[in-house]
Motif scaffolding. Structure first.
Motif, mmCIF file in Angstrom:
data_model
loop_
_atom_site.group_PDB
_atom_site.id
_atom_site.type_symbol
_atom_site.label_atom_id
_atom_site.label_comp_id
_atom_site.label_asym_id
_atom_site.label_seq_id
_atom_site.Cartn_x
_atom_site.Cartn_y
_atom_site.Cartn_z
ATOM 1 N N SER A 332 69.114 2.335 -39.048
ATOM 2 C CA SER A 332 69.905 1.160 -38.665
ATOM 3 C C SER A 332 71.259 1.541 -38.074
ATOM 4 O O SER A 332 72.060 0.670 -37.745
ATOM 5 C CB SER A 332 70.113 0.251 -39.874
ATOM 6 O OG SER A 332 70.881 0.907 -40.879
ATOM 7 N N HIS A 333 71.541 2.869 -37.970
ATOM 8 C CA HIS A 333 72.792 3.368 -37.367
ATOM 9 C C HIS A 333 74.016 2.865 -38.126
ATOM 10 O O HIS A 333 75.021 2.495 -37.520
ATOM 11 C CB HIS A 333 72.879 2.959 -35.893
ATOM 12 C CG HIS A 333 71.712 3.398 -35.070
ATOM 13 N ND1 HIS A 333 71.309 2.742 -33.930
ATOM 14 C CD2 HIS A 333 70.843 4.437 -35.233
ATOM 15 C CE1 HIS A 333 70.246 3.350 -33.418
ATOM 16 N NE2 HIS A 333 69.959 4.381 -34.194
ATOM 17 N N SER A 334 73.935 2.893 -39.451
ATOM 18 C CA SER A 334 75.005 2.325 -40.284
ATOM 19 C C SER A 334 75.863 3.386 -40.948
ATOM 20 O O SER A 334 76.621 3.077 -41.870
ATOM 21 C CB SER A 334 74.386 1.417 -41.363
ATOM 22 O OG SER A 334 73.567 0.421 -40.800
ATOM 23 N N GLN A 335 75.779 4.648 -40.486
ATOM 24 C CA GLN A 335 76.493 5.717 -41.176
ATOM 25 C C GLN A 335 78.009 5.496 -41.180
ATOM 26 O O GLN A 335 78.670 5.668 -42.212
ATOM 27 C CB GLN A 335 76.181 7.073 -40.525
ATOM 28 C CG GLN A 335 74.724 7.487 -40.620
ATOM 29 C CD GLN A 335 73.950 7.159 -39.368
ATOM 30 O OE1 GLN A 335 74.057 6.056 -38.858
ATOM 31 N NE2 GLN A 335 73.172 8.106 -38.868
ATOM 32 N N ILE A 336 78.569 5.121 -40.042
ATOM 33 C CA ILE A 336 80.017 4.934 -39.963
ATOM 34 C C ILE A 336 80.457 3.730 -40.783
ATOM 35 O O ILE A 336 81.523 3.746 -41.408
ATOM 36 C CB ILE A 336 80.454 4.785 -38.495
ATOM 37 C CG1 ILE A 336 80.193 6.093 -37.756
ATOM 38 C CG2 ILE A 336 81.930 4.435 -38.389
ATOM 39 C CD1 ILE A 336 80.916 7.284 -38.343
ATOM 40 N N LEU A 337 79.629 2.684 -40.819
ATOM 41 C CA LEU A 337 79.963 1.521 -41.642
ATOM 42 C C LEU A 337 79.963 1.906 -43.118
ATOM 43 O O LEU A 337 80.774 1.387 -43.900
ATOM 44 C CB LEU A 337 78.977 0.387 -41.385
ATOM 45 C CG LEU A 337 79.078 -0.284 -40.011
ATOM 46 C CD1 LEU A 337 78.009 -1.356 -39.866
ATOM 47 C CD2 LEU A 337 80.461 -0.885 -39.819
ATOM 48 N N LEU A 338 79.053 2.797 -43.513
ATOM 49 C CA LEU A 338 79.060 3.280 -44.888
ATOM 50 C C LEU A 338 80.370 3.999 -45.185
ATOM 51 O O LEU A 338 80.966 3.814 -46.258
ATOM 52 C CB LEU A 338 77.874 4.221 -45.117
ATOM 53 C CG LEU A 338 77.828 4.942 -46.471
ATOM 54 C CD1 LEU A 338 77.776 3.941 -47.614
ATOM 55 C CD2 LEU A 338 76.649 5.891 -46.547
ATOM 56 N N ASN A 339 80.824 4.813 -44.232
ATOM 57 C CA ASN A 339 82.113 5.484 -44.409
ATOM 58 C C ASN A 339 83.250 4.470 -44.561
ATOM 59 O O ASN A 339 84.114 4.613 -45.427
ATOM 60 C CB ASN A 339 82.393 6.390 -43.210
ATOM 61 C CG ASN A 339 83.841 6.829 -43.143
ATOM 62 O OD1 ASN A 339 84.264 7.675 -43.906
ATOM 63 N ND2 ASN A 339 84.615 6.228 -42.249
ATOM 64 N N ASP A 340 83.251 3.413 -43.730
ATOM 65 C CA ASP A 340 84.303 2.394 -43.819
ATOM 66 C C ASP A 340 84.272 1.699 -45.172
ATOM 67 O O ASP A 340 85.328 1.402 -45.760
ATOM 68 C CB ASP A 340 84.127 1.367 -42.698
ATOM 69 C CG ASP A 340 84.338 1.968 -41.316
ATOM 70 O OD1 ASP A 340 84.973 3.045 -41.238
ATOM 71 O OD2 ASP A 340 83.862 1.381 -40.331
ATOM 72 N N LEU A 341 83.073 1.438 -45.678
ATOM 73 C CA LEU A 341 82.959 0.783 -46.985
ATOM 74 C C LEU A 341 83.504 1.680 -48.091
ATOM 75 O O LEU A 341 84.242 1.215 -48.972
ATOM 76 C CB LEU A 341 81.493 0.434 -47.256
ATOM 77 C CG LEU A 341 81.177 -0.172 -48.629
ATOM 78 C CD1 LEU A 341 81.908 -1.496 -48.813
ATOM 79 C CD2 LEU A 341 79.672 -0.348 -48.814
#
Length: 462
Positions: A332-341
């Motif tokens: 889902s290309h959510s790696q950076i969003l995980l970092n932001d969280l």
């Protein structure tokens, strides 16, 4: 092939590089030390590259030869920077696969050149003795590993681009076909070594390469969740290709480095197989599912469902939080969003850990994004040692796939999330099959779910 004589300082740089690579591989096995391992590996490779480049420039007197030596280096840097500029951050695993594909293609071209030179272009290098037969053996081994790497990386790239189906390719008599292809390739390789006719030798070479390519394609067409294990096989093949090149060029240092890399990834993928409790042989030869996949739509159970605002409230109320990513998060290309969280939760004085399952660890590019680009500290990562601390965990956020937790019937090695106070599965499909106490389902795609969750926590929208 003639032996290549290196000056003492070049040999010493090779030895130092080998030592740094050995240490880096030890660190790469530990999520907390992963970044340190990457740095050591980069330093080791750069050291040998710089020393060899200086040696070549100093020893070459002709300015044209120096230009020929430097031009491919500059061209490679330009191409690499150009490719990297076209990739987005979440496509880093794809970028790694493309670079590895280039490496496999270049190795195949080099090995094929060493195969053609003595039989066509320089017959004086074709003595009728054991050295020539040994060269043909080394060429065949290199051809096998490089062709397998080319096809394997192409399959992984197409799967990451969603141009190939994510499920396992099932064909009648799969195991018989794979074994028969391998045996036939071995027989043809033997003829390559033994026959004297140049045309027959060349025809056998390309026929064997095509057979290996077909066998590799069928082998690599596995379920999406098994792709990380196949990546381990490909990375190991890259090491063994380097070994073959080193043998052909009589470079013992290259052989040593390649064998270390090859064995490291074999051990790593076997660890991953053990964590998933599957057999590597059944994955390759059997038609059945090997990743403990289940039909969630038929076997789901009723559990409490919550929305993203309630998830935000639970994150705010919790002090110790563990996040468990899965392949769904990568897709889902959510790696950076995980970092932001993670960064946002830390700003709110929360103790956050990211639990990395071995099946995720093998998918290169995931940890790199979080650590290098996302600036997540290495102490945030953990593995199964977190099982001793789940009694102190207030909230577990499971991102997508929950087969690595007790909430699934899949026979994987588990994170003991049932010991935590609360667990939340964030996914589009209800994935929980058992142990439904203290677990909630938040119905949301991962990417939009992370976006909304971050927005809620940042602006107190809960």
């Amino acid at each position: 092939m003639d032996n290549i004589s290196f000056p003492a300082y070049v040999d010493m740089s090779f030895i130092i590089t080998c030592c740094l690579i050995c240490i880096s591989l030890y660190y790469l096995k530990k999520p907390k030390l992963y970044f340190r391992g990457c740095i050591l590996a980069i330093i080791g490779v750069l050291l040998s590259f710089v020393v060899v480049s200086i040696w070549q420039i100093v020893t070459i007197s002709d300015i044209k030869l120096i230009a020929i030596f430097i031009s491919p280096i500059i061209l490679g840097i330009v191409i690499g920077v150009g490719i990297l500029s076209k990739f987005k951050v979440f496509q880093f695993p794809l970028f790694i696969c493309i670079l590895s594909l280039f490496g496999s293609v270049s190795s195949f071209v080099l090995i094929t050149g060493d195969f053609l030179t003595p039989i066509y272009f320089n017959t004086s290098q074709r003595p009728k003795n054991q050295l020539f037969y040994l060269l043909m053996v080394e060429v065949c081994l290199g051809m096998w590993s490089s062709v397998s790497g080319i096809i394997g990386y192409l399959v992984v790239i197409f799967k990451l681009l969603k141009l190939l189906p994510h499920y396992k390719l099932r064909i009648p008599l799969r195991s018989f076909f794979v074994v028969f292809t391998l045996i036939l390739s071995i027989i043809l390789s033997s003829f390559i070594i033994l026959v004297n006719d140049n045309t027959a030798k060349l025809a056998l070479y390309w026929t064997t390469a095509l057979l290996i390519a077909l066998c590799s394609f069928i082998t690599m067409m596995v379920d999406q969740s098994d792709l990380s294990i196949m990546m381990g096989i490909l990375q190991s093949l890259s090491g063994w290709t380097v070994v073959a090149v080193g043998l052909i060029r009589n470079n013992n240092t290259v052989v040593f480095c390649g064998s270390i890399v090859g064995m490291y990834f074999i051990v790593t993928l076997l660890d991953s197989c053990q964590a998933k409790k599957i057999s590597l042989l059944s994955m390759i030869f059997a038609n059945k599912l090997t990743s403990n996949d289940v039909d969630f739509l038929k076997r789901k159970i009723d559990i409490p469902q919550i929305d993203l605002k309630e998830v935000s409230e639970m994150c705010l109320d919790a002090q110790n939080i563990v996040i468990i990513p899965s392949h769904s998060l990568i897709q889902s290309h959510s790696q950076i969003l995980l970092n932001d969280l993670v960064e946002l939760l830390k700003q709110k004085n929360k103790n956050v850990k990211i639990a990395i399952h071995p099946t995720i660890e093998l998918m290169r590019g995931f940890i790199e994004i979080l650590m290098v680009i996302g600036h997540i500290d290495s102490t945030t990562f953990c593995s199964f040692e977190i099982n001793n601390s789940f009694l102190d965990v207030d909230l577990v956020l499971i991102c997508g796939d929950c087969r690595m937790t007790p909430y699934s019937k899949a026979n994987w090695k588990k994170f003991e999330t049932t010991k935590a106070l609360h667990s939340i599965v964030l996914s589009e499909i209800q994935l929980v099959e058992q142990n439904e106490q203290n677990v909630y389902w938040c119905h949301s795609p991962l990417y939009t779910g992370f976006e909304t969750l971050i927005n809620n926590l940042r602006h107190n929208n809960y």
